[in-house]
Write a protein that holds these residues in place. Structure first.
Motif, short mmCIF file in Angstrom:
data_model
loop_
_atom_site.label_atom_id
_atom_site.label_comp_id
_atom_site.label_asym_id
_atom_site.label_seq_id
_atom_site.Cartn_x
_atom_site.Cartn_y
_atom_site.Cartn_z
N LEU A 2 0.84 -1.20 0.00
CA LEU A 2 0.00 0.00 0.00
C LEU A 2 0.88 1.25 0.00
O LEU A 2 0.57 2.24 -0.68
CB LEU A 2 -0.94 -0.01 1.21
N ALA A 3 1.97 1.21 0.74
CA ALA A 3 2.91 2.34 0.75
C ALA A 3 3.45 2.60 -0.64
O ALA A 3 3.58 3.76 -1.08
CB ALA A 3 4.05 2.06 1.73
N ASP A 4 3.75 1.52 -1.36
CA ASP A 4 4.24 1.66 -2.73
C ASP A 4 3.19 2.30 -3.63
O ASP A 4 3.51 3.14 -4.48
CB ASP A 4 4.64 0.29 -3.29
N GLN A 5 1.94 1.90 -3.45
CA GLN A 5 0.86 2.48 -4.26
C GLN A 5 0.69 3.97 -3.96
O GLN A 5 0.50 4.78 -4.87
CB GLN A 5 -0.45 1.75 -3.99
N PHE A 6 0.73 4.33 -2.67
CA PHE A 6 0.61 5.75 -2.31
C PHE A 6 1.77 6.56 -2.89
O PHE A 6 1.58 7.66 -3.43
CB PHE A 6 0.57 5.91 -0.79
N ALA A 7 2.97 6.01 -2.78
CA ALA A 7 4.15 6.73 -3.27
C ALA A 7 4.09 6.91 -4.78
O ALA A 7 4.41 7.98 -5.31
CB ALA A 7 5.41 5.97 -2.87
N ALA A 8 3.67 5.87 -5.49
CA ALA A 8 3.58 5.95 -6.95
C ALA A 8 2.50 6.95 -7.36
O ALA A 8 2.69 7.71 -8.34
CB ALA A 8 3.27 4.56 -7.52
N TYR A 9 1.40 6.98 -6.63
CA TYR A 9 0.31 7.92 -6.93
C TYR A 9 0.80 9.35 -6.74
O TYR A 9 0.55 10.23 -7.58
CB TYR A 9 -0.88 7.62 -6.03
N ARG A 10 1.48 9.58 -5.61
CA ARG A 10 1.94 10.94 -5.33
C ARG A 10 2.96 11.41 -6.37
O ARG A 10 2.95 12.57 -6.79
CB ARG A 10 2.54 11.01 -3.92
N LYS A 11 3.79 10.48 -6.82
CA LYS A 11 4.78 10.83 -7.86
C LYS A 11 4.09 11.13 -9.18
O LYS A 11 4.46 12.07 -9.89
CB LYS A 11 5.76 9.67 -8.03
N ARG A 12 3.05 10.37 -9.49
CA ARG A 12 2.34 10.52 -10.76
C ARG A 12 1.43 11.75 -10.78
O ARG A 12 1.37 12.49 -11.76
CB ARG A 12 1.53 9.25 -11.01
N GLN A 13 0.71 11.97 -9.66
CA GLN A 13 -0.30 13.04 -9.60
C GLN A 13 0.19 14.32 -8.94
O GLN A 13 -0.47 15.34 -9.01
CB GLN A 13 -1.53 12.54 -8.83
N GLY A 26 -7.41 14.03 -1.36
CA GLY A 26 -7.68 14.75 -0.11
C GLY A 26 -8.42 13.91 0.91
O GLY A 26 -8.48 14.25 2.09
N ALA A 27 -9.00 12.79 0.47
CA ALA A 27 -9.75 11.92 1.37
C ALA A 27 -9.73 10.50 0.83
O ALA A 27 -9.60 10.28 -0.38
CB ALA A 27 -11.19 12.41 1.52
N LEU A 28 -9.86 9.53 1.74
CA LEU A 28 -9.92 8.13 1.38
C LEU A 28 -11.09 7.46 2.08
O LEU A 28 -11.28 7.64 3.29
CB LEU A 28 -8.64 7.39 1.81
N PHE A 29 -11.88 6.71 1.32
CA PHE A 29 -12.85 5.81 1.93
C PHE A 29 -12.28 4.40 1.86
O PHE A 29 -11.84 3.95 0.81
CB PHE A 29 -14.20 5.86 1.22
N CYS A 30 -12.31 3.71 2.99
CA CYS A 30 -11.75 2.36 3.08
C CYS A 30 -12.88 1.37 3.32
O CYS A 30 -13.80 1.63 4.10
CB CYS A 30 -10.74 2.27 4.22
N GLU A 31 -12.82 0.22 2.68
CA GLU A 31 -13.93 -0.72 2.69
C GLU A 31 -14.20 -1.36 4.05
O GLU A 31 -15.27 -1.90 4.26
CB GLU A 31 -13.72 -1.81 1.64
N CYS A 32 -13.25 -1.28 4.97
CA CYS A 32 -13.50 -1.73 6.35
C CYS A 32 -12.51 -1.04 7.28
O CYS A 32 -11.54 -0.43 6.82
CB CYS A 32 -13.40 -3.26 6.47
N ASP A 33 -12.77 -1.13 8.57
CA ASP A 33 -11.90 -0.46 9.54
C ASP A 33 -10.48 -1.03 9.55
O ASP A 33 -9.52 -0.31 9.79
CB ASP A 33 -12.51 -0.57 10.95
N TYR A 34 -10.37 -2.33 9.35
CA TYR A 34 -9.03 -2.94 9.26
C TYR A 34 -8.21 -2.21 8.20
O TYR A 34 -7.05 -1.82 8.43
CB TYR A 34 -9.17 -4.41 8.86
N ILE A 35 -8.80 -2.03 7.03
CA ILE A 35 -8.11 -1.36 5.93
C ILE A 35 -7.82 0.10 6.30
O ILE A 35 -6.73 0.62 6.03
CB ILE A 35 -8.94 -1.45 4.64
N ALA A 36 -8.79 0.77 6.93
CA ALA A 36 -8.61 2.18 7.30
C ALA A 36 -7.47 2.34 8.30
O ALA A 36 -6.64 3.25 8.17
CB ALA A 36 -9.91 2.74 7.87
#
Length: 352
Positions: free
Chosen positions: A233-244, A249-259
């Motif tokens: 997940l860290a890799d996905q966030f880092a790649a997104y930030r580099k790309r975009q 500004g906000a994230l909805f997570c499908e369950c509390d574990y994920i959040a």
């Protein structure tokens, strides 16, 4: 010495103690031995059937484990732990004990035949979270006195008690839109189940009503059963930030574990929550108020679901001809510290 005392000493749930004392599967060998050792040392003596004034009435709680979402020690997963606790309490109030039976999904056909041979005439609450329509249909043919908890398939003639998943995710999406968020990401489970699919539909409905849509580039994925940070997940966030150039500004997570996992992952990346990114979960497990910041989430009425399931099963045992019903239990939005409007976030970033 009571079961509650043994559970506290062993550091496990009451459900785990019940499984160990009754010789039922569903817990690891080391955990089972620890529980039994504490019981022996404390002189715990379970109530014998001969001391009962009448035959012991019991219901069965059945779970199929090791499917990617319902783990072998599922009773320790926060959502299921709370659901089981409320189910036990409702059973006791109705004069029933609750027996636990868990079987491995890898041997589904053989295991269900064995369960059916032992419990065909019993009332069974089936944890359906991870089960498909064909699997539930197969189980229902062999276990006629059945209520399925935590999923629903409208074309099956079976009792279901289910979360209103679409409503909960709609509430989350609507809340983010009302706050003024326009750059919204979605963190999905890498394991797909009926509940998560319903949540995504509800969330996308909320965005559509506010003139937005969920782009695939804004969707992240991770394990739904990990409460720690996740490197993928860290890799996905880092790649997104580099790309975009920046994260949503906000994230909805499908369950509390994920959040919770997302919060920990973002924190390790140096991202401040909610100053730089708001996070919403789903389930309102007890850990939601332990994480920092406390998690904004969708509250699931786990006690109400358990009550409905037990009551429906008791009614079915009394009258097997009772018309099958599908019950949706509504959710509520719980606002805590992990969300704030984007204008506040932007103002704080100026001074960061």
């Amino acid at each position: 010495m009571k079961i509650e005392d043994i559970a506290k000493l062993a550091g496990v749930s009451k459900a785990a103690v019940s499984l160990a004392l009754n010789g039922k599967p569903g817990i690891g060998a080391e955990t089972r031995e620890r529980i039994l050792q504490i019981a022996r040392e404390s002189g715990y003596m379970p109530k014998s059937k001969s001391s009962e004034t009448g035959p012991q009435k019991s219901l069965v709680f059945l779970a199929f484990t090791n499917s990617g979402i319902v783990l072998e020690e599922y009773y320790r997963q926060p959502f299921f732990r709370e659901l089981i606790q409320h189910t036990e309490e409702r059973c006791r109030s109705k004069g029933f004990s609750l027996l636990f039976r868990s079987v491995n999904m890898e041997s589904f056909e053989q295991e269900i035949e064995l369960v059916a041979s032992e419990h065909r005439e019993s009332g069974v609450i089936l944890l359906g979270t991870n089960l498909s329509r064909p699997e539930i249909e197969s189980i229902s043919r062999k276990l006629p006195h059945l209520v399925v908890l935590d999923t629903s398939f409208e074309t099956l003639p079976v009792h279901f008690v289910q979360i209103n998943n679409g409503m909960g995710a709609y509430q989350a999406g609507s809340s983010l839109c009302r706050m003024g968020h326009t750059e919204i990401g979605y963190v999905a489970s890498s394991v797909r189940i009926n509940n998560f699919n319903d949540r995504r539909r509800g969330f996308e409905t909320a965005l559509a009503e506010n003139g937005m849509s969920l782009a695939e580039k804004d969707v992240f994925t991770c394990s739904p059963t990990v409460l720690t940070s996740q490197p993928s997940l860290a890799d996905q966030f880092a790649a997104y930030r580099k790309r975009q150039g920046r994260l949503p500004g906000a994230l909805f997570c499908e369950c509390d574990y994920i959040a919770i996992s997302a919060i920990k992952t973002l924190t390790e990346l140096g991202v401040r929550i909610p100053e730089e990114i708001s996070v919403i979960g789903f389930d309102n497990i007890s850990e939601a108020v332990i994480v920092s910041p406390e998690l904004t989430t969708i509250h699931v009425e786990k006690e109400r679901m358990a009550q409905l399931a037990v009551d429906l099963l008791v009614q079915t045992l009394e009258d097997p001809s009772l018309a099958r019903v599908k019950t949706l239990v509504d959710t509520t939005y719980v606002e805590r510290q992990s969300c704030r409007p984007p204008e506040v976030r932007t103002a704080l970033n100026v001074n960061h």
